[in-house]
Design an enzyme around this catalytic site. Structure first.
Site, short mmCIF file in Angstrom:
data_model
loop_
_atom_site.label_atom_id
_atom_site.label_comp_id
_atom_site.label_asym_id
_atom_site.label_seq_id
_atom_site.Cartn_x
_atom_site.Cartn_y
_atom_site.Cartn_z
N ASP A 114 0.82 -1.21 0.00
CA ASP A 114 0.00 0.00 0.00
C ASP A 114 0.85 1.26 0.00
O ASP A 114 0.42 2.30 -0.49
CB ASP A 114 -0.92 0.02 1.23
CG ASP A 114 -1.90 -1.14 1.22
OD1 ASP A 114 -1.88 -1.93 0.26
OD2 ASP A 114 -2.66 -1.27 2.19
N ASP A 163 -2.12 6.01 -2.87
CA ASP A 163 -1.54 4.84 -2.20
C ASP A 163 -0.85 4.03 -3.30
O ASP A 163 -1.35 3.94 -4.43
CB ASP A 163 -2.63 3.97 -1.57
CG ASP A 163 -3.14 4.52 -0.23
OD1 ASP A 163 -2.77 5.65 0.15
OD2 ASP A 163 -3.91 3.79 0.43
N HIS A 186 -7.17 0.46 -4.00
CA HIS A 186 -6.13 -0.53 -4.33
C HIS A 186 -6.62 -1.44 -5.46
O HIS A 186 -7.63 -2.10 -5.34
CB HIS A 186 -5.70 -1.32 -3.10
CG HIS A 186 -5.29 -0.42 -1.98
ND1 HIS A 186 -5.30 -0.80 -0.68
CD2 HIS A 186 -4.85 0.86 -1.98
CE1 HIS A 186 -4.88 0.20 0.09
NE2 HIS A 186 -4.61 1.23 -0.69
N ASP A 195 -5.43 -4.15 -6.74
CA ASP A 195 -4.99 -5.55 -6.84
C ASP A 195 -6.02 -6.59 -6.41
O ASP A 195 -5.69 -7.76 -6.25
CB ASP A 195 -3.64 -5.75 -6.12
CG ASP A 195 -3.64 -5.26 -4.69
OD1 ASP A 195 -4.68 -4.77 -4.22
OD2 ASP A 195 -2.59 -5.39 -4.02
N CYS A 240 -0.97 -7.79 -1.52
CA CYS A 240 -0.95 -6.63 -0.61
C CYS A 240 0.14 -6.75 0.45
O CYS A 240 0.76 -5.76 0.83
CB CYS A 240 -2.27 -6.50 0.15
SG CYS A 240 -3.74 -6.68 -0.84
N1 ARG Z 1 -10.40 -2.59 -1.82
C1 ARG Z 1 -10.06 -3.93 -2.21
C2 ARG Z 1 -11.28 -4.81 -2.17
O1 ARG Z 1 -11.94 -4.83 -1.18
C3 ARG Z 1 -9.02 -4.50 -1.31
C4 ARG Z 1 -7.68 -4.14 -1.77
C5 ARG Z 1 -6.63 -4.69 -0.90
N2 ARG Z 1 -5.37 -4.40 -1.47
C6 ARG Z 1 -4.34 -3.93 -0.81
N3 ARG Z 1 -3.21 -3.69 -1.48
N4 ARG Z 1 -4.39 -3.69 0.48
O2 ARG Z 1 -11.59 -5.51 -3.10
#
Ligand code: ARG
Length: 375
Positions: free
Chosen positions: A106, A192, A243, A245, A351
């Site tokens: 992150d 981020d 994020h 990913d 992550c």
């Molecule tokens: N917001 C994303 C979801 O709930 C989670 C992303 C988590 N990724 C990270 N690099 N912390 O699908």
């Protein structure tokens, strides 16, 4: 070269794996309204340190990932301890405590030989670069070709946030889905690192609750003179994007794992279609949203947050059988580790890591392109 990583899939040689040591519950703040799953609306989110048991369970699974990576000859480094219980007070804001060092993805990103520390979007994460500084100095001292960039820190004062965002009813979110305005305004540079995904010469950056257009402009001005192209991407059906990913996950040249509930905006998808990339939808996760850990703020799509060890080998969460079968059909060697106890710290395998060295050089995977640089 120790620091060398141009994409998300080249053969992995050195990586940082996060740690749950000292983790605290994320405080409620203008950029974050954490809620407990499966609890009546209005139930207050816990505050203070995570329980020693919850920390141990996560650390055990992180250690399992470390062991797997080391068994493959990959060098693994870990963050330094940090006092996440310490409050943060600047001239512009105050939070009672910080968060954790489970998700280096992150905050830290390697772009070629450049290590970039993201400015971050949340107050409790303002100092999250600190557990990685010793490593950054080590890499920076070890090789004069390594560059180190800290993006400008935003004020994180009240005006940086759009607080009404949290109160919009779902119809309002639907109506606004193409405006790409979330809980941060456009006034300051905010991003981020996990909203970025690297494809050699090209990087995609998601506009989200954690990355604004001004942040993307900063990335363009930093990276374009260095020969990169930066492409903002949008997933209109994700009303709470943060994020990229769990939404759009490149696996090897020509192949991206996509989220069937969050299609890429057609205009942005042209880049991939025009260059013959294949977008393959991930299967439904094996967790319903209600089987996720109560304190986890991420979605069930953590299932697709896989970590590539090479263009042919990928690490997947142990229980995600349907995704493992798909990856197997796509000719990947699939390795698995249990990782669900890490979920409540905001992420899964991608992550919880920050790659330092992947073999390979910068390549152009998008020769068919009409790109207009900023200057
Ligand atoms: N917001 C994303 C979801 O709930 C989670 C992303 C988590 N990724 C990270 N690099 N912390 O699908």
């Amino acid at each position: 070269m120790i620091v060398n990583s141009w994409n998300e899939w080249d053969p992995l040689r050195e990586i940082v794996v996060g740690s749950a040591d000292g983790a605290h519950f994320e405080p409620t703040e203008p950029g974050n309204r954490p809620t407990i799953r499966n609890a009546p609306v209005g139930t207050p989110f816990p505050t203070g340190p995570k329980s020693p048991e919850a920390i141990d369970r996560a650390n055990e699974e992180l250690a399992g990932l470390v062991a797997l990576l080391e068994s493959r000859g990959i060098t693994v480094r870990r963050p330094d301890p940090h006092d996440f219980g310490a409050p943060v007070r600047t001239p512009d804001f105050e939070v009672p405590n910080q968060y954790c060092a489970v998700c280096p993805r992150d905050v830290m990103i390697t772009v070629g030989h450049d290590i970039i520390e993201a400015p971050m979007s949340r107050r409790a994460r303002y100092f999250e670069y600190r557990p990685y500084r010793r490593l950054v100095y080590e890499y920076w001292n070890a090789d004069p070709r390594v560059t180190w960039t800290t993006a400008p820190k935003p004020s994180m004062d009240d005006d940086m946030y759009r607080q009404e965002f949290w109160d919009w009813p779902v119809e309002e979110r639907h109506r606004r889905m193409h405006s790409f305005e979330f809980c941060i305004t456009q006034d300051e540079v905010v991003f981020d690192a996990a909203d970025i995904s690297r494809f050699g010469r090209d990087l995609i950056v998601q506009e989200s609750m954690t990355t604004n257009r001004t942040g993307i402009t900063w990335l363009k001005r930093h990276l374009e003179p260095r020969g990169f192209r930066v492409h903002p991407v949008h997933f209109p059906l994700d009303y709470f994007p943060s994020h990229v990913d769990c939404t759009f996950v490149p696996l090897r040249p020509g192949l991206v794992l996509t989220n069937p509930e969050r299609p890429l905006l057609e205009r942005d998808a042209r880049l991939f279609h025009d260059n013959d990339w294949e977008l393959v939808d991930a299967p439904q996760p094996t967790t319903g949203n209600d089987e996720m850990p109560d304190f986890c703020q991420s979605s069930k799509w953590l299932s697709m947050n896989v970590l590539s060890l090479s263009p042919t080998t990928v690490v997947c969460e142990e229980q995600e059988k349907p995704l493992q079968d798909l990856l197997d059909k796509l000719d990947f060697e699939v390795l698995t580790v249990p990782f669900r106890n890490v979920f409540e710290y905001g992420g899964s395998l991608h992550c919880a890591t920050w790659d330092i060295h992947r073999e390979g050089v910068r390549e152009d995977y998008f020769p068919n392109i009409a790109y207009r640089p900023l200057v």
